[in-house]
Motif scaffolding. Structure first.
Motif, mmCIF file in Angstrom:
data_model
loop_
_atom_site.group_PDB
_atom_site.id
_atom_site.type_symbol
_atom_site.label_atom_id
_atom_site.label_comp_id
_atom_site.label_asym_id
_atom_site.label_seq_id
_atom_site.Cartn_x
_atom_site.Cartn_y
_atom_site.Cartn_z
ATOM 1 N N HIS A 160 0.810 -1.179 -0.091
ATOM 2 C CA HIS A 160 -0.076 -0.108 -0.015
ATOM 3 C C HIS A 160 0.859 1.372 -0.012
ATOM 4 N N LEU A 161 2.097 1.307 0.819
ATOM 5 C CA LEU A 161 2.924 2.446 0.647
ATOM 6 C C LEU A 161 3.562 2.461 -0.648
ATOM 7 N N LEU A 162 3.890 1.447 -1.138
ATOM 8 C CA LEU A 162 4.632 1.930 -2.418
ATOM 9 C C LEU A 162 3.451 2.344 -3.385
ATOM 10 N N ARG A 163 2.380 1.985 -3.345
ATOM 11 C CA ARG A 163 1.217 2.547 -4.496
ATOM 12 C C ARG A 163 1.062 4.074 -4.151
ATOM 13 N N TYR A 164 1.183 4.511 -2.674
ATOM 14 C CA TYR A 164 1.085 5.718 -2.361
ATOM 15 C C TYR A 164 2.103 6.545 -2.933
ATOM 16 N N LEU A 165 3.343 5.849 -2.760
ATOM 17 C CA LEU A 165 4.252 6.671 -3.349
ATOM 18 C C LEU A 165 4.440 6.999 -4.822
ATOM 19 N N ALA A 166 3.969 5.968 -5.583
ATOM 20 C CA ALA A 166 3.938 5.877 -6.956
ATOM 21 C C ALA A 166 2.846 6.531 -7.642
ATOM 22 N N ALA A 167 1.907 7.172 -6.815
ATOM 23 C CA ALA A 167 0.527 7.455 -7.320
ATOM 24 C C ALA A 167 0.912 8.685 -7.848
ATOM 25 N N LYS A 168 0.112 9.197 -9.043
ATOM 26 C CA LYS A 168 0.362 10.374 -9.626
ATOM 27 C C LYS A 168 -0.780 11.333 -9.663
ATOM 28 N N LYS A 169 -1.804 10.883 -8.748
ATOM 29 C CA LYS A 169 -2.939 11.598 -8.616
ATOM 30 C C LYS A 169 -3.342 11.442 -6.988
ATOM 31 N N HIS A 170 -3.494 12.565 -6.154
ATOM 32 C CA HIS A 170 -4.059 12.554 -4.838
ATOM 33 C C HIS A 170 -5.261 13.478 -4.534
ATOM 34 N N ASP A 171 -5.863 13.153 -3.672
ATOM 35 C CA ASP A 171 -6.901 14.190 -3.197
ATOM 36 C C ASP A 171 -6.879 15.227 -2.457
ATOM 37 N N THR A 172 -6.001 14.900 -1.406
ATOM 38 C CA THR A 172 -5.905 15.810 -0.181
ATOM 39 C C THR A 172 -4.109 16.000 0.333
ATOM 40 N N LEU A 173 -3.801 17.222 0.807
ATOM 41 C CA LEU A 173 -2.651 17.495 1.313
ATOM 42 C C LEU A 173 -2.925 17.720 2.649
ATOM 43 N N GLU A 174 -1.688 17.099 3.503
ATOM 44 C CA GLU A 174 -1.755 17.541 4.938
ATOM 45 C C GLU A 174 -0.450 18.306 5.096
ATOM 46 N N PHE A 175 -0.331 19.529 5.603
ATOM 47 C CA PHE A 175 0.484 20.677 5.950
ATOM 48 C C PHE A 175 1.075 19.922 7.174
ATOM 49 N N LEU A 176 2.631 19.840 7.100
ATOM 50 C CA LEU A 176 3.514 19.361 8.181
ATOM 51 C C LEU A 176 4.273 20.417 8.772
ATOM 52 N N LEU A 177 4.895 21.189 8.173
ATOM 53 C CA LEU A 177 5.778 22.255 8.928
ATOM 54 C C LEU A 177 5.853 23.538 8.078
ATOM 55 N N ILE A 178 5.687 24.812 8.406
ATOM 56 C CA ILE A 178 6.110 25.871 7.885
ATOM 57 C C ILE A 178 6.601 26.803 8.906
ATOM 58 N N ALA A 179 7.854 27.478 8.439
ATOM 59 C CA ALA A 179 8.650 28.277 9.446
ATOM 60 C C ALA A 179 9.330 29.323 8.444
ATOM 61 N N THR A 180 9.520 30.435 9.019
ATOM 62 C CA THR A 180 10.344 31.495 8.687
ATOM 63 C C THR A 180 11.065 32.050 9.611
ATOM 64 N N LYS A 181 12.196 32.619 9.277
ATOM 65 C CA LYS A 181 13.154 33.423 10.356
ATOM 66 C C LYS A 181 12.737 34.541 10.943
ATOM 67 N N PRO A 182 12.677 34.507 11.998
ATOM 68 C CA PRO A 182 11.598 35.873 12.691
ATOM 69 C C PRO A 182 12.176 37.380 12.073
ATOM 70 N N LYS A 183 13.335 37.539 11.247
ATOM 71 C CA LYS A 183 13.662 38.772 10.788
ATOM 72 C C LYS A 183 12.776 39.023 9.515
ATOM 73 N N TYR A 184 12.203 37.646 8.926
ATOM 74 C CA TYR A 184 11.687 37.868 7.633
ATOM 75 C C TYR A 184 9.902 37.846 7.898
ATOM 76 N N TRP A 185 9.447 37.742 9.319
ATOM 77 C CA TRP A 185 7.936 37.709 9.526
ATOM 78 C C TRP A 185 7.122 38.581 8.944
ATOM 79 N N ASN A 186 7.641 39.524 8.707
ATOM 80 C CA ASN A 186 6.801 40.693 7.935
ATOM 81 C C ASN A 186 7.010 40.942 6.401
ATOM 82 N N SER A 187 7.522 39.974 5.852
ATOM 83 C CA SER A 187 8.096 39.962 4.444
ATOM 84 C C SER A 187 7.100 39.510 3.326
#
Length: 390
Positions: free
Chosen positions: A299-326
């Motif tokens: 099942h994992l190999l099928r997932y990794l090889a798939a060319k189409k997916h329905d939904t994204l899960e956001f894992l991590l987003i980060a920005t250095k504090p000096k660029y927070w307003n940019s």
């Protein structure tokens, strides 16, 4: 298993070997066997997270695992974590509880959590908090809203009665995390692309375009350093050691596609902002029931090889504090949208965001994001023994 206590009907044991941990990890799989919104943890990842000889967090943590049995069958579990680094940085004297799962019987919850509380008192602690894991990248928060929503691979699911149990036992809200979902627009607002281009040009920054997932490895340590710098003032965040970074890279690297890893760098190629999302792994993990062996890997190999997916899960987003307003978030959105177009994505869901973190939540305002889940960290002050002073 080490016998600890019995009320005549329910026996409490402490698990003391890796073999016993498998029973501890698999308990919620049976508890939620007919619940379509439950997503099991990967057994191999959880074993790595909970084993005393595998998780590098044990350099600054101690943990105990308790299980309730009735008639020889499991009816509840809970982990107790003593995180010395967290207590030192945040000036706390607390023990955390984690991996809390029970049948709908208040007495089972009482017996399990009393073990956590007793250990906390023995350590001289003042309170118990949870659910919280070994660090902020571990599972945290009890689901208190959104029980009819499908779970994510990166989060946990629980019944509504857990909340009633905790509150009946004297636990109160400490803080909440929220999760959002949104529908991908057919066309990205051209203003977002212009903002992205302008921000990169003005700040002399550029996007590092990765051809293969492994191309991110030379930047991995800097990315985790950036992650801590960006979130160190968010409650509960603590720095990871090098071995922990290696652990999380090993658990997630194969799931990340270059199309969904946006990496912004300065003129010296030092990362200043990044965003990581994955096509939702929830259904794949449900199909393999959290086990890659003997046949779950198919099942994992099928997932990794798939060319189409329905939904994204956001894992991590980060920005250095000096660029927070940019407005560098616009560049991350553009990169992610291009990947979403390629893979036919229709929806996206965020992971838990602290309810007070308006800066991150505001990123999704243009996409009419809906808050559809809420998680809660509870706290319970511990009663001092007679004659005890601060």
């Amino acid at each position: 298993m080490k016998f600890l206590h019995s009320d005549g009907e329910t026996n409490i044991y402490e698990l003391t070997s890796p073999k016993e941990l498998k029973r501890f990890i698999s308990f919620p799989d049976r508890l939620y066997i007919e619940n379509p919104n439950y997503v099991p943890s990967l057994m191999m990842d959880e074993m790595e997270n909970l084993r005393w000889d595998k998780n590098p967090a044990f350099e600054y943590c101690d943990a105990r695992y308790f299980m309730a049995l009735r008639g020889g069958k499991p009816v509840g579990r809970v982990a107790a974590i003593y995180n010395r680094r967290f207590n030192e940085i945040w000036k706390k004297r607390c023990v955390r509880f984690s991996r809390y799962d029970v049948i709908d019987d208040l007495e089972v919850s009482r017996l399990l959590l009393s073990q956590v509380e007793t250990w906390a008192k023995e350590l001289g602690m003042e309170e118990v908090q949870g659910p919280m894991g070994f660090c902020d990248l571990d599972h945290q928060g009890l689901l208190v809203e959104g029980f009819d929503e499908k779970g994510l691979f990166i989060t946990t699911y629980n019944h509504a009665y857990y909340m009633r149990h905790l509150e009946a036992l004297g636990y109160q809200k400490f803080t909440d995390w929220v999760e959002m979902k949104m529908e991908k627009p057919n066309v990205l607002d051209p203003r977002i692309r212009k903002i992205a281009e302008y921000s990169l040009h003005k700040l002399n920054l550029h996007e590092i375009r990765l051809k293969k997932t492994k191309d991110v490895l030379p930047y991995a340590k800097q990315i985790f350093e950036l992650l801590y710098e960006a979130y160190k003032d968010i409650y509960g965040v603590i720095p990871l050691n090098d071995k922990q970074v290696e652990l999380y890279i090993g658990q997630f690297i194969m799931l990340v596609k270059p199309e969904f890893l946006a990496l912004i760098a300065d003129e010296n190629d030092n990362p200043v902002s990044f965003g990581v999302v994955i096509p939702s792994l929830a259904e794949t993990v449900r199909k393999c029931k959290g086990r890659l062996f003997p046949f779950g890997w198919v099942h994992l190999l099928r997932y990794l090889a798939a060319k189409k997916h329905d939904t994204l899960e956001f894992l991590l987003i980060a920005t250095k504090p000096k660029y927070w307003n940019s407005a560098l978030g616009a560049a991350i959105i553009v990169h992610t949208f291009e990947g979403a177009e390629k893979y036919g994505i229709r929806y996206a869901q965020t992971g838990p965001m602290l309810e007070t973190n308006s800066r991150i939540q505001s990123m999704w305002s243009r996409f009419h994001a809906e808050t559809h889940k809420r998680r809660r960290c509870y706290v319970k002050p511990l009663e001092k023994k007679s004659g005890e002073q601060n």
